[in-house]
Design an enzyme around this catalytic site. Structure first.
Site, PDB file in Angstrom:
ATOM      1  N   ILE A   1      40.037 -10.718 -89.775  1.00  0.00           N
ATOM      2  CA  ILE A   1      39.796 -12.011 -89.127  1.00  0.00           C
ATOM      3  C   ILE A   1      40.650 -13.108 -89.778  1.00  0.00           C
ATOM      4  O   ILE A   1      41.045 -14.067 -89.139  1.00  0.00           O
ATOM      5  CB  ILE A   1      38.292 -12.397 -89.259  1.00  0.00           C
ATOM      6  CG1 ILE A   1      37.394 -11.255 -88.751  1.00  0.00           C
ATOM      7  CG2 ILE A   1      37.991 -13.708 -88.555  1.00  0.00           C
ATOM      8  CD1 ILE A   1      37.601 -10.868 -87.321  1.00  0.00           C
ATOM      9  N   THR A   2      40.945 -12.949 -91.051  1.00  0.00           N
ATOM     10  CA  THR A   2      41.649 -13.963 -91.840  1.00  0.00           C
ATOM     11  C   THR A   2      42.903 -14.484 -91.149  1.00  0.00           C
ATOM     12  O   THR A   2      43.700 -13.697 -90.636  1.00  0.00           O
ATOM     13  CB  THR A   2      42.066 -13.342 -93.195  1.00  0.00           C
ATOM     14  OG1 THR A   2      40.917 -12.755 -93.788  1.00  0.00           O
ATOM     15  CG2 THR A   2      42.685 -14.377 -94.113  1.00  0.00           C
ATOM     16  N   GLU A   3      43.083 -15.816 -91.168  1.00  0.00           N
ATOM     17  CA  GLU A   3      44.317 -16.374 -90.639  1.00  0.00           C
ATOM     18  C   GLU A   3      45.169 -16.925 -91.769  1.00  0.00           C
ATOM     19  O   GLU A   3      44.665 -17.199 -92.863  1.00  0.00           O
ATOM     20  CB  GLU A   3      44.049 -17.455 -89.594  1.00  0.00           C
ATOM     21  CG  GLU A   3      43.425 -18.726 -90.124  1.00  0.00           C
ATOM     22  CD  GLU A   3      43.334 -19.795 -89.036  1.00  0.00           C
ATOM     23  OE1 GLU A   3      42.224 -20.020 -88.541  1.00  0.00           O
ATOM     24  OE2 GLU A   3      44.363 -20.415 -88.696  1.00  0.00           O
TER      25      GLU A   3
ATOM     26  N   THR B   1      29.996 -11.896 -99.321  1.00  0.00           N
ATOM     27  CA  THR B   1      29.246 -12.977 -99.972  1.00  0.00           C
ATOM     28  C   THR B   1      29.989 -14.309 -99.917  1.00  0.00           C
ATOM     29  O   THR B   1      29.491 -15.323-100.401  1.00  0.00           O
ATOM     30  CB  THR B   1      28.941 -12.630-101.448  1.00  0.00           C
ATOM     31  OG1 THR B   1      30.190 -12.403-102.109  1.00  0.00           O
ATOM     32  CG2 THR B   1      28.078 -11.397-101.561  1.00  0.00           C
ATOM     33  N   GLY B   2      31.177 -14.334 -99.307  1.00  0.00           N
ATOM     34  CA  GLY B   2      31.905 -15.599 -99.160  1.00  0.00           C
ATOM     35  C   GLY B   2      31.265 -16.441 -98.055  1.00  0.00           C
ATOM     36  O   GLY B   2      30.395 -15.973 -97.328  1.00  0.00           O
TER      37      GLY B   2
ATOM     38  N   TYR C   1      36.676 -16.305 -75.349  1.00  0.00           N
ATOM     39  CA  TYR C   1      35.252 -16.550 -75.103  1.00  0.00           C
ATOM     40  C   TYR C   1      35.071 -17.200 -73.730  1.00  0.00           C
ATOM     41  O   TYR C   1      34.125 -16.902 -73.010  1.00  0.00           O
ATOM     42  CB  TYR C   1      34.625 -17.465 -76.168  1.00  0.00           C
ATOM     43  CG  TYR C   1      34.960 -17.119 -77.603  1.00  0.00           C
ATOM     44  CD1 TYR C   1      35.424 -15.864 -77.969  1.00  0.00           C
ATOM     45  CD2 TYR C   1      34.801 -18.068 -78.607  1.00  0.00           C
ATOM     46  CE1 TYR C   1      35.724 -15.567 -79.280  1.00  0.00           C
ATOM     47  CE2 TYR C   1      35.094 -17.779 -79.921  1.00  0.00           C
ATOM     48  CZ  TYR C   1      35.561 -16.539 -80.253  1.00  0.00           C
ATOM     49  OH  TYR C   1      35.866 -16.261 -81.552  1.00  0.00           O
TER      50      TYR C   1
ATOM     51  N   HIS D   1      49.139 -21.031 -83.041  1.00  0.00           N
ATOM     52  CA  HIS D   1      49.344 -19.652 -83.459  1.00  0.00           C
ATOM     53  C   HIS D   1      50.778 -19.490 -83.948  1.00  0.00           C
ATOM     54  O   HIS D   1      51.700 -20.045 -83.375  1.00  0.00           O
ATOM     55  CB  HIS D   1      49.134 -18.681 -82.288  1.00  0.00           C
ATOM     56  CG  HIS D   1      47.693 -18.561 -81.898  1.00  0.00           C
ATOM     57  ND1 HIS D   1      47.283 -17.850 -80.802  1.00  0.00           N
ATOM     58  CD2 HIS D   1      46.577 -19.060 -82.452  1.00  0.00           C
ATOM     59  CE1 HIS D   1      45.974 -17.919 -80.710  1.00  0.00           C
ATOM     60  NE2 HIS D   1      45.516 -18.662 -81.698  1.00  0.00           N
TER      61      HIS D   1
ATOM     62  N   LYS E   1      30.451  -8.210-107.479  1.00  0.00           N
ATOM     63  CA  LYS E   1      29.050  -8.389-107.057  1.00  0.00           C
ATOM     64  C   LYS E   1      28.414  -7.070-106.641  1.00  0.00           C
ATOM     65  O   LYS E   1      27.361  -7.052-105.993  1.00  0.00           O
ATOM     66  CB  LYS E   1      28.972  -9.404-105.913  1.00  0.00           C
ATOM     67  CG  LYS E   1      29.427 -10.782-106.358  1.00  0.00           C
ATOM     68  CD  LYS E   1      28.835 -11.895-105.513  1.00  0.00           C
ATOM     69  CE  LYS E   1      29.173 -13.249-106.138  1.00  0.00           C
ATOM     70  NZ  LYS E   1      29.034 -14.353-105.193  1.00  0.00           N
TER      71      LYS E   1
ATOM     72  N   GLU F   1      49.562 -15.342 -74.088  1.00  0.00           N
ATOM     73  CA  GLU F   1      50.024 -16.707 -74.269  1.00  0.00           C
ATOM     74  C   GLU F   1      51.529 -16.699 -74.502  1.00  0.00           C
ATOM     75  O   GLU F   1      52.130 -15.631 -74.633  1.00  0.00           O
ATOM     76  CB  GLU F   1      49.277 -17.402 -75.412  1.00  0.00           C
ATOM     77  CG  GLU F   1      49.352 -16.698 -76.747  1.00  0.00           C
ATOM     78  CD  GLU F   1      48.462 -17.356 -77.808  1.00  0.00           C
ATOM     79  OE1 GLU F   1      48.956 -17.577 -78.917  1.00  0.00           O
ATOM     80  OE2 GLU F   1      47.286 -17.642 -77.521  1.00  0.00           O
TER      81      GLU F   1
END
Lengths: 288, 381
Positions: free
Chosen positions: A98-100, A17-18, A161, A249, A44, A211
């Protein structure tokens, strides 16, 4: 077949819900509605999203109620270590974070906690994974993918991508695309994912996007040399990056002459990997 | 975030590591007063966030108060690797009888904090690591247990430290490990950890004569005390502005400004510019979505660099609608009014409409990254 996720995956979204979680849960639901079985936002529990996905207070409730086996995490960095450990403790088998911006000492403890439970982690600070036509877990845009036989693993986000887009434009579909993230301490690394691609019958060719910084690409190259017969093409970002400057990064930094693009390219070429000068050259390097 | 030597030593001291009782001074007069208080001779050490201070003349011994003033004046006039010296640390001179290297770093391969110890201290440890790696003892630290005594004792034995100094060494190693953990460090280093002779027939002891700490930027939110220690000289003006706007920016030496979403793609864009014979002026990750306010802030930062002759936008929108991104860019252009030519390459939903909006705003558009890079390189000539 594919790796890590397919149409049978039972996925929940932690932080559904964020702002971020809501946006991307809708995208995942739009692409692979069958796999998204629930969401978690503490406080929630009991509601349902307008697109029909039940929300739970805890991961444990989601596992018991809807049989979740995979979780994707969008909660802010200061709460993400707790969210990852909660998912592992509830019995989730694959966690995609996914959080950075998670502190590295937190990730050291989290990774040790997960290893003790045999839980698989992808990320953090990664775009997640997508098995075209079956399962989208994370933020990789679904409009650029196409089912096929190229397996792709990458440390980057939008650069991934770019390469997927080039593959699809050249008629080369993908079995699964995995973004492992660029943080110093993370879950699956290149070798883990390449091993899965090597064993996956659907995957005929492998693409590895690395990289500057660290030695993951060099170690992966040695693994490919010794164990992988499938053709592998690759690209290393950061040839133009000067030493000592951290390029976004947390891991992308050349320190003490280690982790340079030139060193990685040389190690990959020595292992028989075809290394592209430009990311868009990858498709031609995969042609026999 | 890097900490200065004096800040690092204060933190180490709070965790039980013996450090010299030094005083920080910003003027030659203050250094003189410090030396009077400490007692001669003293060492005057420039406080700048780069290595190689000694070779640059930034560390000097002074035996008289006049010498303290004169040498402090010299050091405060120095610029070391582009950084002005704004303050010195006045430390009591020590009777150094041996030098050990003791440091803790994050090891990506073992996914642990690892303590590195070497009897070959005092010199560049990367040099030791490269040429004689067997002289470095590597000790992984359990994230749940910390550094137990027996491991520190084992290290002391491995580097052939005299037994009388073992208790001292164990305290210091544990103190450094505690300081590393408590402050979310990514590096904590004592070089040299010196064997120091003492007056009055007292036995030798160990003391941290230098200190260095790097704090994990991702963890600053839970260390408000450390956040105040940030030295504004660590970043350029443009890098400071970028930080305030939550952008990741590094200035480089070329002429082609880069505005890219995503760190990996930003590096790849720099590589492609170089591949076609140009030089990037910067690394810049404008973040997801490329929203108008961020694009405007980023554009101002890129154009504050007088070397920039052309700006290359490379935005991989994916699902993000390119017409929205394009409108954001146009809004930013109207706000910033740049003189330099702008080349843009957008990919994503509605990309044709996005390109049409950009072309109307007199931007040069390109369908591929290669084409965009070639156009930008031509315009930079």
């Amino acid at each position: 077949m594919a790796i890590l996720a397919d149409k049978n995956t039972r996925l929940i979204v932690q932080g559904i819900t964020g702002r971020e979680g809501d946006f991307h849960a809708r995208q995942m639901h739009a692409y692979s509605p069958g796999i998204l079985v629930g969401g978690v936002t503490p406080g929630k529990g009991g509601m349902k999203t307008d697109y029909g996905v039940p929300v739970f207070d805890t991961v444990g409730q989601a596992v018991r109620a809807v049989g979740a086996d995979t979780s994707v995490i969008y909660v802010p960095a200061r709460f993400a270590p707790d969210a990852i450990m909660e998912a592992a403790d509830a019995g989730i088998k694959l966690i995609v974070c996914i959080t950075e911006g998670i502190p590295v000492q937190d990730m050291i403890r989290v990774r040790a906690y997960l290893d003790a439970r045999g839980t698989t982690l992808i990320g953090p600070n990664c775009p997640g994974l997508i098995t075209p036509g079956q399962a989208k877990i994370g933020i990789i845009p679904y409009n650029i993918v196409m089912p096929g036989n190229v397996g792709l693993v990458s440390r980057s986000g939008t650069l991934t991508y770019e390469v997927i887009h080039a593959l699809t434009q050249n008629g080369m579909g993908q079995s699964t695309c995995v973004g492992i993230g660029g943080d110093p301490v993370h879950g699956l690394d290149f070798i883990d994912v390449i091993k899965l691609f090597n064993e996956d019958p659907q995957t005929e060719k492998i693409v590895m996007i690395g990289e500057i910084g660290g030695s993951d690409e060099e170690r992966a190259a040695a693994y490919i040399r010794d164990h992988v017969k499938k053709p592998v093409a690759g690209f290393i970002a950061g040839r133009a990056a000067p030493p000592g400057k951290r390029m976004g990064h947390a891991g992308a930094i050349i320190e003490g002459g280690m982790g340079t693009a030139a060193g990685k390219v040389a190690a990959m070429q020595a292992a028989g990997i075809r290394v592209a000068d430009l990311p868009t050259q990858i498709p031609e390097l995969l042609r026999p | 975030m890097k900490l200065h030597e004096y800040q690092s030593k204060q933190i180490f001291g709070r965790h039980g590591v013996p450090v010299p009782q030094g005083i920080v001074a910003e003027t030659p007069q203050a250094a003189r007063q410090a030396a009077e208080q400490i007692g001669l001779p003293v060492v005057i050490k420039s406080q700048v966030l780069v290595g190689g201070r000694g070779k640059a003349g930034g560390v000097k011994v002074a035996r008289t108060l006049d010498e303290v003033e004169a040498k402090t004046r010299d050091i405060l006039n120095l610029t070391i690797k582009g950084l002005p010296v704004r303050r010195v640390l006045v430390d009591p001179a020590a009777d150094i009888r041996g030098e050990i290297y003791l440091g803790i770093v994050i090891d990506r391969v073992s996914r642990r904090a690892v303590m590195m110890t070497s009897a070959a201290g005092g010199v560049d440890i990367e040099e030791v690591a490269a040429t004689t790696p067997e002289k470095i003892v590597r000790t992984p630290i359990d994230p749940f247990v910390g550094l137990p005594d027996y491991l520190a004792r084992d290290v002391a034995a491995q580097i052939d430290l005299p037994r009388e100094l073992w208790p001292n060494f164990i305290n210091i190693a544990r103190g450094l490990a505690a300081a590393f953990a408590a402050n979310d460090a990514s590096l904590a280093e004592i070089n040299p950890l010196a064997v120091v002779g003492r007056a009055g027939g007292l036995p030798d002891t160990l003391m941290a004569l230098d200190g260095k700490m790097v704090i994990d930027d991702n963890a600053i939110f839970r260390h408000p005390d450390l956040a105040t220690l940030r030295d504004p000289d660590e970043d350029s003006e443009a890098e400071k502005k970028a930080r305030a706007s939550d952008l990741s920016y590094i200035s480089l030496d070329g002429e082609i400004g880069c505005m890219v979403n995503g760190a990996g793609l930003a590096m790849a864009t720099m590589d492609i510019i170089q591949y076609y014979g140009g030089q990037p002026a910067n690394f810049l990750d404008v973040g997801g979505g490329a929203k108008a306010d961020k694009v405007a802030a980023a554009l101002r930062i890129i154009l504050s660099d007088p070397k920039v002759k052309v700006v290359l936008f490379n935005i991989f929108g994916g699902i993000t609608r390119c017409d929205e991104v394009a409108r954001g860019i146009v809004t930013a252009l109207q706000e910033v009014k740049p003189q330099a030519p702008m080349v843009a390459r957008l990919v994503g939903t509605n990309q044709e409409e996005g390109n049409r909006i950009l072309a109307e705003a007199r931007m040069i558009t390109a369908d591929s990254l290669a084409e965009a890079a070639q156009k930008a390189v031509a315009l930079s000539r």
